[in-house]
Design a protein around this motif. Structure first.
Motif, short mmCIF file in Angstrom:
data_model
loop_
_atom_site.label_atom_id
_atom_site.label_comp_id
_atom_site.label_asym_id
_atom_site.label_seq_id
_atom_site.Cartn_x
_atom_site.Cartn_y
_atom_site.Cartn_z
N PRO B 177 17.60 11.41 15.54
CA PRO B 177 18.83 12.40 15.58
C PRO B 177 18.89 13.20 14.25
N GLU B 178 19.52 14.51 14.65
CA GLU B 178 19.56 15.16 13.56
C GLU B 178 20.19 14.52 12.32
N GLY B 179 19.33 14.90 11.00
CA GLY B 179 19.67 14.32 9.85
C GLY B 179 18.94 13.14 9.48
N LEU B 180 18.39 12.47 10.53
CA LEU B 180 17.73 11.07 10.27
C LEU B 180 16.20 11.86 10.07
N THR B 181 15.53 11.23 9.11
CA THR B 181 14.12 11.36 9.05
C THR B 181 13.22 10.52 10.13
N LEU B 182 13.88 9.23 10.26
CA LEU B 182 13.05 8.35 11.14
C LEU B 182 14.03 7.97 12.52
N PRO B 183 13.39 7.64 13.45
CA PRO B 183 14.16 7.14 14.69
C PRO B 183 15.02 5.71 14.21
N ASP B 184 16.23 5.64 14.71
CA ASP B 184 16.92 4.45 14.49
C ASP B 184 17.43 3.79 15.79
N TYR B 185 16.45 3.14 16.26
CA TYR B 185 16.89 2.76 18.01
C TYR B 185 17.97 1.84 18.13
N GLN B 186 18.21 1.20 17.18
CA GLN B 186 19.71 0.33 17.23
C GLN B 186 20.85 1.16 17.15
N LYS B 187 20.97 2.16 16.47
CA LYS B 187 22.08 2.88 16.20
C LYS B 187 22.16 4.18 17.00
N TYR B 188 21.13 4.85 17.48
CA TYR B 188 21.09 6.19 18.39
C TYR B 188 20.09 5.92 19.66
N GLY B 189 21.00 6.50 20.88
CA GLY B 189 20.25 6.26 21.74
C GLY B 189 20.69 7.39 22.81
N PHE B 190 20.18 7.55 23.81
CA PHE B 190 20.69 8.55 24.83
C PHE B 190 20.76 8.00 26.28
N SER B 633 12.06 5.98 1.26
CA SER B 633 11.17 4.96 2.11
C SER B 633 11.15 5.50 3.36
N ASN B 634 12.09 6.12 3.95
CA ASN B 634 12.01 6.72 5.38
C ASN B 634 10.76 7.75 5.28
N MET B 635 10.72 8.50 4.33
CA MET B 635 9.64 9.57 4.04
C MET B 635 8.32 8.80 3.98
N LEU B 636 8.06 7.83 3.18
CA LEU B 636 7.08 7.09 3.03
C LEU B 636 6.58 6.63 4.46
N ILE B 637 7.53 5.93 5.19
CA ILE B 637 7.18 5.29 6.60
C ILE B 637 6.75 6.63 7.47
N LEU B 638 7.52 7.59 7.15
CA LEU B 638 7.15 9.11 8.19
C LEU B 638 5.52 9.49 7.78
N LEU B 639 5.22 9.04 6.58
CA LEU B 639 3.88 9.54 6.00
C LEU B 639 2.85 8.50 5.96
N GLU B 640 3.29 7.44 6.85
CA GLU B 640 2.34 6.16 6.88
C GLU B 640 1.13 6.55 7.65
N ARG B 641 1.32 7.28 8.65
CA ARG B 641 0.20 7.62 9.55
C ARG B 641 -0.87 8.60 8.88
N LEU B 642 -0.42 9.38 8.11
CA LEU B 642 -1.09 10.16 7.14
C LEU B 642 -2.05 9.19 6.32
#
Ligand SMILES: Nc1ncnc2c1ncn2[C@@H]1O[C@H](COP(=O)(O)OP(=O)(O)OP(=O)(O)O)[C@@H](O)[C@H]1O
Ligand SMILES: [Mg+2]
Lengths: 233, 774
Positions: B177-190, B633-642
């Motif tokens: 969700p907007e503002g979040l770098t990474l998914p947070d499935y526990q707190k945000y859903g649709f 740390s979120n950024m690092l996780i995001l870059l993990e695939r790279l």
């Protein structure tokens, strides 16, 4: 004990089922300072014997003594030292290193011995004083062979082994090369063993060993060998 | 006759088996890396495209306060529109045990665009007013199943909602969700519901899909839609968060996955080319003999091209196995975890594989064929003689007598060997430069990313906590938050809203415009020269990426358009080095000069250590509290695939380096075996032989290293320029430590291979090697 003693030396090559007996119970002796010739038809086992003596191959059975030491009992390092300090080897096909000049090829040998001759001196002995800075490709076959001899004698070895040194040369050049070798034996008091097909050489030697089918068939000693110049080719 | 020739070639290969095997390995690595990385991206792309088609992903998401029936009809009547549907969207907070936010989409009838994919339970029949279809990730994270109930307050009614089905949706493949770098499935859903369940909420979203064969550009269509609706916020797939995220993700990997393996391949191909050429060169006497025996040229060449085939086929098979089962699979496992999509596994092939194999075939067969042809052009008699060493002359260095005289004997020999054999030196250099540059480039990717993060988090961001509000509020209404944060060193309020920027080159960008206090101390801007840039009284600060995308310079005036249609002229006051994000920044003073909009707070940037934020955790106005450490740390996780890609790249570069050294060592060994045997007969010891023969490899390595470093940096630069997206820019940077480590590795490989080759000296058969002229 003589300088060189072959005692019932056999060499076999195993090729699958077949065993080739390159040398069978070979025994002979060579005294210090002698010029010795090994004669025999192709495939007789001459090279085999020389290679064994040069520490380049190992025997299947029997013993070889060189200057009193049993070289068949030596390990790899000792054999390297043996080749390094005791042996000068001249090949039929020169085996010079193509990207080194004549003098550098000789110098290469000088690198590894204790009391070497000066490379220039060695080349002078073989009559190549003027060509020392030429590369092998710029030299004729005979000249290359003489460089190879210079390389061998530069090491100032006790034992000079030559496997058909004239094989690739014409008779006249061959004569020059042999002249150089007999000079070395006579003047420098070195033991020299030469393999050749040419039985005409027999008269000039101190000792003649004839081989056939891997066996020594005749061994003769000559008390007063003729001069090289006296032989008709 | 023919079979004898074949037999001979097989025997040649047997004699050269090590060089041959290593070349097969090098080709395998090349094929595997190139097709593996690309197989992953193409698998992903195919999976996405396929899913987009199947679920009929919208082309546009349009937001407007009230989308009327008439609006819908007018949109449906537009020429390129295939389908359109109205939805009600609403963000709701759950009441009860689960503290989370749900994003609701309500449709009047069955969804025809962005069709939900049912995983469990059943779909809605259109009549339910208290049932929903829930996001599968959210359900899993919170342990919810069909038949469970959720309670929340929607449109003024608090009620229990039945979970009827668990679904995935194509518009939420990636959901941060907007503002979040990474998914947070526990707190945000649709969730999806029936429109009748929210009677008080107006239709406020319109999604539409276009005819596939439209010829008009996106911009034209957007303009048309906006005119039709009289102003609206329109997101295309380029802007919709899920689509954009996937796109960006793949672009980075795709660029790196394309350029790096190409460089890798180039090195491999060059080394292979030279090696095969040399193998053929070593066969020249055999060629002469064959010719003199009366074999026609064509037949000989045809047979020797077999070399190429025999290299290509095994490397093709091995390459495929490694590319699919190791590389693509590894990347797929890493990648798929972030996406909510059916796991279909890695595809079997991508076209890249066939290209790679074709290249290998061309290089190997071509090298064999060409050098064979070159040799055969010489008369057979000349061929049979050993190649006349073109060594009649001295090398240049010998003419510099002082230098030459001071060289030791072995030094002279090594130097001369080095310069005499051009092919050998060239191959060595190509191999060293290639693998050094690949390793350094691999290290550099990591360094550059770390450097970028360091710059972003240590130098630019001076604040420690970021507090995002759900809705913008006037500064006065945030006074109580300020009160809670009274221990903070400073608090900077920022207003942020989305704008469209129109570049003079026709491009449209959609960044956030951030308005902050003139005296703010949270963000430290620097210019391209590294010096600090203060907020100017006029105009905006933009990133170099934005400047490039819009083709503007300092002093230009660009047009910004707010979502409600208000146009604001913006002067570019300065271009600032801001590594992450695509925001544009303006001071309150400057903003007040160009817009009458009142200042309202959207984000609070807080400086201060050990702040007690617990009082804010449950504040309903706040959507997100993120500390700098979280962000990092979120950024690092995001870059993990790279990073996982980099691991592959570095290890492959290392393998290539070893393989190149090995083949170099083996070729040298084979070509010089006669020389080695001669040295051995002369009584040289192993150590001395190594000094004479192997030391040149070390020189070649040392000589190649600086060039490798330069090429590596160049490669890194090209890759990073290509991988730069609007919201992230990574500067090429290789740390001194990496350069040292990379060079040390290569040097260690050289020494290692020398050691192995030196060991082989022991087993040289002097008699056999010196028997004939060869
Ligand atoms: N490496 C080997 N493997 C198998 N047999 C070998 C090997 N070397 C030599 N032979 C065999 O040993 C025998 C003796 O070989 P050797 O080279 O000693 O002969 P030679 O007397 O030197 O002949 P030439 O005068 O032709 O040089 C030959 O029959 C040869 O085929
Ligand atoms: Mg022989």
């Amino acid at each position: 004990m003589a300088e060189i003693v072959f005692d019932k030396v056999s060499k076999e090559y195993r090729m699958g089922e077949v065993t080739i007996h390159a040398a069978k119970q070979v025994s002979f002796q060579v005294e210090k300072g002698e010029l010795c010739i090994i004669l025999g038809p192709s495939g007789a086992g001459k090279s085999t014997v020389l290679n064994l003596l040069g520490g380049m191959e190992t025997v299947t059975s029997g013993k070889i003594f060189s200057a009193g030491k049993d070289i068949t009992a030596m390990n790899d390092l000792e054999l390297t030292d043996y080749r390094r300090y005791k042996i000068g080897f001249v090949f039929q096909f020169y085996n010079l290193i193509p990207n080194l000049t004549a003098v550098e090829n000789v110098e290469l040998a000088k690198q590894v011995c204790k009391s070497p001759l000066e490379p220039e001196e060695a080349l002078r002995i073989v009559g190549l004083k003027d060509r020392i800075h030429n590369f092998p490709a710029q030299l004729s076959g005979g000249e290359q062979q003489r460089v190879a001899i210079a390389r061998a004698i530069c090491k100032n070895p006790d034992l000079l082994l030559c496997d058909e040194p004239t094989g690739a040369l014409d008779t006249e050049t061959g004569q020059t090369v042999l002249g150089v070798l007999s000079d070395i034996s006579r003047k420098m008091r070195k033991t020299v063993i030469i393999i050749t097909h040419n039985s005409l050489l027999a008269p000039i030697t101190d000792r003649l060993i004839e081989m056939k089918n891997g066996k020594v068939v005749r061994e003769s000693v000559q008390e007063s060998p003729a001069d090289l110049e006296g032989i008709k080719w | 006759m023919v079979t004898m020739l074949q037999k001979k070639i097989f025997r040649d290969i047997g004699e050269n088996r090590w060089s041959f095997l290593i070349i097969v390995c090098i080709c395998t690595l090349g094929i595997a890396l190139f097709s593996g990385v690309n197989l992953y991206t193409s698998t992903m792309e195919n999976a996405m495209t396929d899913y987009y088609m199947r679920a009929n992903l919208a082309d546009f998401w349009i937001y407007k306060a009230d989308v009327s029936e008439a609006d819908l009809e007018r949109i449906q009547a537009l020429p390129d529109v295939k389908m359109a549907q109205r939805r009600k969207i609403l963000e709701v907070g759950l009441i009860g045990e689960i503290n989370a936010t749900l994003y609701l989409h309500a449709t009047g009838d069955q969804a025809t665009i962005n069709i939900p994919e049912l995983l469990d339970g059943s779909l809605l029949d259109g009549t339910e007013t208290d049932a929903l279809l829930l996001d599968s990730r959210f359900a899993k994270a919170n342990g919810l199943f069909p038949g469970d109930f959720l309670s929340f307050d929607a449109g003024g009614q608090q009620k229990q909602w039945l979970i009827k089905g668990i679904i995935r949706n194509v518009e939420y493949i990636y959901y941060a969700p907007e503002g979040l770098t990474l998914p947070d499935y526990q707190k945000y859903g649709f969730a999806y519901i029936n429109a009748s369940a929210l009677p008080q909420v107006p239709y406020n979203e319109l999604i539409l899909s276009l005819n596939g064969d439209t010829t008009r550009s996106q911009e034209e269509i957007i303009t048309e839609i906006r005119e039709t609706l009289g102003g609206a916020n329109i997101l295309s797939r380029m802007h919709q968060s899920s689509c954009r995220e996937i796109e960006h993700d793949l672009v980075g990997i795709k660029q790196i996955g394309m350029l790096f393996p190409i460089a890798f391949f180039l090195t491999a191909a060059l080394v292979t080319w030279i090696t095969v050429g040399r193998m053929m060169e070593n066969q020249r006497q055999h060629l002469g003999t064959l010719r003199s025996l009366g074999y026609p040229k064509r037949e000989i060449m045809g047979r020797y091209a077999l070399y190429g085939v025999l290299i290509t086929i095994p490397s093709m098979i091995l390459g495929w196995l490694i590319s699919r089962n190791l590389i693509a699979e590894f990347l797929y496992r890493m990648g798929i975890a972030y996406y909510t999509i059916e796991e279909t596994g890695v595809d079997f092939f991508s076209p890249h594989f066939f290209w790679a194999v074709l290249c290998v075939a061309v290089v190997t067969c071509g090298a064999a064929f060409l050098s064979c042809k070159r040799s055969l052009a010489i008369m057979p008699a000349a061929l049979m003689r050993p190649k006349p060493p073109a060594q009649g002359h001295r090398i240049l260095l010998e003419r510099i007598s002082p230098f030459w005289r001071n060289l030791s004997f072995s030094g002279k020999i090594v130097t001369r060997n080095l310069f005499r054999n051009k092919a050998r030196m060239l191959m060595g250099l190509v191999g060293i430069i290639g693998s050094t540059s690949l390793i350094l480039c691999g290290f550099g990717l990591t360094n550059s990313i770390n450097d970028m993060l360091k710059k972003a988090f240590d130098e630019t961001m001076r604040h420690d906590v970021e507090i995002k509000l759900k809705n913008p509020v006037p500064l006065e209404s945030a006074a109580d938050i300020y009160e809670i944060l009274r221990d903070a060193q400073s608090i900077d309020a920022a207003m942020a809203f989305s704008v469209y920027l129109y570049g003079s080159n026709g491009s449209v960008q959609n960044p956030y415009m951030v308005v902050m206090d003139d005296q703010q101390s949270s963000l430290h801007f620097t210019g391209s020269d590294g010096r600090e840039v203060k907020f100017p009284d006029n105009g905006v600060l933009i990133t170099p990426r934005m400047a490039k995308a819009l083709d503007t310079e300092i002093g230009d005036v660009i047009t910004a358009e707010r979502l409600d249609g208000t146009v604001i002229p913006l002067e570019v006051a300065n271009i600032v080095d801001f590594p992450v994000g695509d925001e544009i920044y303006i001071s309150r003073t400057a903003f007040s000069k160009i817009s009458s909009l009142p200042f309202s707070v959207r984000t609070l940037l807080v400086r201060g250590q050990k702040l007690d934020l617990s009082a804010l955790q449950d504040d309903p106005r706040i959507s997100l509290i993120e500390t700098k450490a979280d962000m990092e740390s979120n950024m690092l996780i995001l870059l993990e695939r790279l990073r996982s890609l980099q691991i592959i790249l570095i290890s492959f570069a290392g393998l290539l380096a070893i393989a190149v050294m090995m083949v170099l060592g083996h070729m040298n060994y084979h070509e010089r075996i006669r020389e080695l045997a001669t040295l051995k007969v002369l009584g040289f010891r192993q150590k001395e032989m190594k000094r004479l023969v192997l030391r040149e490899n070390i020189w070649i390595t040392i000589f190649g290293l600086p060039f490798g470093a330069i090429t590596g940096f160049g490669l890194l630069r090209v890759i990073l320029v290509q991988a730069t997206t609007a919201d992230m820019e990574i500067r090429p940077y290789i740390s001194a430590g990496s350069i040292l480590l990379g060079c040390a590795l290569i040097l260690a490989f050289t020494v290692f291979v020398n050691h192995i080759m030196g060991g082989k000296f022991k087993s040289i058969d002097m008699v056999a090697s010196l028997k004939s002229v060869e």
